[in-house]
Design an enzyme around this catalytic site. Structure first.
Site, PDB file in Angstrom:
ATOM      1  N   ASN A 112       0.803  -1.230   0.000  1.00  0.00           N
ATOM      2  CA  ASN A 112       0.000   0.000   0.000  1.00  0.00           C
ATOM      3  C   ASN A 112       0.840   1.286   0.000  1.00  0.00           C
ATOM      4  OD1 ASN A 112       0.820  -0.095   2.659  1.00  0.00           O
ATOM      5  ND2 ASN A 112      -1.241  -0.276   3.527  1.00  0.00           N
ATOM      6  N   HIS A 115       3.435   4.660   4.507  1.00  0.00           N
ATOM      7  CA  HIS A 115       3.081   4.619   5.934  1.00  0.00           C
ATOM      8  C   HIS A 115       2.914   6.052   6.413  1.00  0.00           C
ATOM      9  CE1 HIS A 115       3.319   3.791  10.273  1.00  0.00           C
ATOM     10  NE2 HIS A 115       4.044   4.902  10.322  1.00  0.00           N
ATOM     11  N   GLU A 126       7.471   7.685  16.422  1.00  0.00           N
ATOM     12  CA  GLU A 126       8.057   7.201  15.169  1.00  0.00           C
ATOM     13  C   GLU A 126       9.138   8.150  14.663  1.00  0.00           C
ATOM     14  OE1 GLU A 126       4.630   6.493  12.683  1.00  0.00           O
ATOM     15  OE2 GLU A 126       3.990   4.793  13.912  1.00  0.00           O
TER      16      GLU A 126
HETATM   17  P1  IDP Z   1      -1.915   1.708   8.404  1.00  0.00           P
HETATM   18  O1  IDP Z   1      -0.641   1.565   7.605  1.00  0.00           O
HETATM   19  O2  IDP Z   1      -3.052   2.212   7.547  1.00  0.00           O
HETATM   20  O3  IDP Z   1      -1.731   2.511   9.673  1.00  0.00           O
HETATM   21  P2  IDP Z   1      -2.005  -0.647  10.098  1.00  0.00           P
HETATM   22  O4  IDP Z   1      -3.257  -1.335  10.550  1.00  0.00           O
HETATM   23  O5  IDP Z   1      -1.259   0.140  11.112  1.00  0.00           O
HETATM   24  O6  IDP Z   1      -2.369   0.235   8.824  1.00  0.00           O
HETATM   25  O7  IDP Z   1      -1.050  -1.780   9.491  1.00  0.00           O
HETATM   26  C1  IDP Z   1       0.294  -1.485   9.196  1.00  0.00           C
HETATM   27  C2  IDP Z   1       0.643  -2.087   7.863  1.00  0.00           C
HETATM   28  O8  IDP Z   1       0.577  -3.507   7.956  1.00  0.00           O
HETATM   29  C3  IDP Z   1      -0.328  -1.736   6.719  1.00  0.00           C
HETATM   30  O9  IDP Z   1      -0.030  -0.507   6.108  1.00  0.00           O
HETATM   31  C4  IDP Z   1      -0.141  -2.888   5.781  1.00  0.00           C
HETATM   32  O10 IDP Z   1       1.032  -2.720   4.986  1.00  0.00           O
HETATM   33  C5  IDP Z   1       0.094  -4.046   6.735  1.00  0.00           C
HETATM   34  N1  IDP Z   1      -1.169  -4.758   7.002  1.00  0.00           N
HETATM   35  C6  IDP Z   1      -2.158  -4.397   7.853  1.00  0.00           C
HETATM   36  N2  IDP Z   1      -3.166  -5.278   7.845  1.00  0.00           N
HETATM   37  C7  IDP Z   1      -2.806  -6.232   6.969  1.00  0.00           C
HETATM   38  C8  IDP Z   1      -3.427  -7.440   6.505  1.00  0.00           C
HETATM   39  O11 IDP Z   1      -4.538  -7.801   6.916  1.00  0.00           O
HETATM   40  N3  IDP Z   1      -2.730  -8.168   5.579  1.00  0.00           N
HETATM   41  C9  IDP Z   1      -1.508  -7.801   5.111  1.00  0.00           C
HETATM   42  N4  IDP Z   1      -0.888  -6.678   5.516  1.00  0.00           N
HETATM   43  C10 IDP Z   1      -1.532  -5.899   6.424  1.00  0.00           C
HETATM   44 MG    MG Z   2      -0.683   2.085  11.440  1.00  0.00          MG
END
Ligand code: IDP
Ligand code: MG
Length: 149
Positions: A112, A115, A126
């Protein structure tokens, strides 16, 4: 001014999206105060993602984040943490709104592109993981009187 930590992940770097992401944040009126291209050591990845250490996706996330260079940045502006989260969009690019970085530039939750800190507290934490105070630049933007009332 508030600060937040933003990082172009290895997929975004490999796809040549650093400039596009900087352009979107600059155009919004945010101020870049620190930046570095770097292959992250495992230790700092574990610190940054500490709330996810026990999640099933963590091993693949750690492997991917350390697979190539990331572009680390600190951005400044009023309410910058929620402002940047809104520009970045939902975690899953398939659900992220068009017009957001993830909505426009990505396809998969594990790729995605970017971050961004989710709260001012995690932003402070961070930033301190990745940048010493001495790397944060303080300067005036020429357009400031036209960005804020
Ligand atoms: P965020 O980046 O939108 O804050 P978070 O829930 O903090 O999302 O998760 C951190 C990162 O972990 C996400 O950006 C994504 O790359 C990865 N991630 C989160 N949930 C999943 C999942 O269900 N499958 C695979 N990767 C995930
Ligand atoms: Mg996050």
């Amino acid at each position: 001014m508030d600060q937040t930590f933003v990082m172009v992940k290895p997929d975004g770097v490999a796809r040549g999206l650093i400039g596009c992401i900087i352009m979107r944040l600059e155009r919004k009126g945010l101020r870049l105060v620190a930046a570095r291209l770097e292959k992250l050591p495992e230790k700092r990845v574990m610190e940054q993602y500490r709330e996810h250490l026990d999640k099933p996706f963590f091993p693949s996330l750690r492997h991917f984040i350390t697979s190539g260079p990331c572009f680390l940045m600190v951005w400044e502006g009023r309410d910058v943490v929620p402002v940047v989260r809104a520009l970045v969009g939902l975690t899953d690019p398939a659900k992220a709104a068009p017009g957001t970085i993830r909505g426009d530039l990505a396809m998969d939750i594990g790729r995605n592109v970017v971050h961004a800190s989710d709260t001012p507290e995690s932003a402070r934490r961070e930033i301190s993981i990745h940048f010493p105070e001495s790397e944060l630049c303080s300067y005036q933007q020429a357009d400031e009187p036209f960005l804020y009332e």
